[in-house]
Design a protein around this motif. Sequence first.
Motif: not given
Length: 307
Positions: A121-135
Amino acid sequence: MKKSTSKLSSLQPEQLAAWVKEAINRSKSGQIPAYVPLLAEADRQEFAVQIRAIDGNILSWGSIAKTFPLMSAVKPFVLLYLLCELGEKTVFDCAGCEPSEMPFNSLTQLETDGGKPRNPMINSGAIALASLIPGNNAVARCQNLQTWLNQQANSQLFVDELMLDSVNQKRNQNNRDLALAMLKFGYLQNAEIALETYNRICCLSGNVEDLAKLGMVLVKSDEALWENCRTVKALMATCGLYEASGRFALRVGLPAKSGVSGAMLSVIPGEGAIGCYSPPLDREGNSVGGLFLLEQIAKALRLSVFD
Ligand code: GLN
């Protein structure tokens, strides 16, 4: 008249209007963020809310057609999407599930934790998760998330390209530093694509109806999603409002997520969802008017999950 099965349905439009009036008044103490030029142009007085009850009743007030970028309000849905696509292990290897005590973009928090984001829910976590999105690239990744969400929620989220230009206009050194720290500690493989994807998904935009419909995905919890929805709601309740999450749990007692645009989403398990938009923010980056309104509704209708 529809048979009412949700506490939310007992809310009277006159009562809502009175609270909204006071919410707008209180929001005068808030600040409009200046670091994204287009966000800085937001109308301080603008207010919109939609309350969707599980029994089908809908109550709205204010500028309900007004679209705004979800910003951090997209984070619970990135988490939900990835839990469904990749499973819990992959997701929580990448970001933790503990509340943070420092601001949403804190580099100190990340470094204290050895480069692993405290939570999604914080920026670091969301940036890390964004890197896992398929595409293959940021555009394809964001498109995949957008399509999935619109399908699940029956919403009409779109990428606000002007907002994205504005986000990109002023380099966000803070988010870059977070990405570089995660790279250094091995929690990220490619900082550029992670940041580009993150900025783009933060610009997924819609109105309060779209926001409330997204919330309903977490409330309706289809058979295939229910376990992941429970995880997302738990993380919203413990981490959704950053370091204000504990205080909010006492005062309101509902899973919620804010965004720097003034977006505020709250879900009432088993009852419904409330999507709200009011741009002025408090010190922690949460919508002043949104918080006030949620507190009134939750107290009057006894919606806290601890009631
Ligand atoms: N895009 C915003 C940022 O990175 C999202 C943060 C927020 O909404 N709190 O600063």
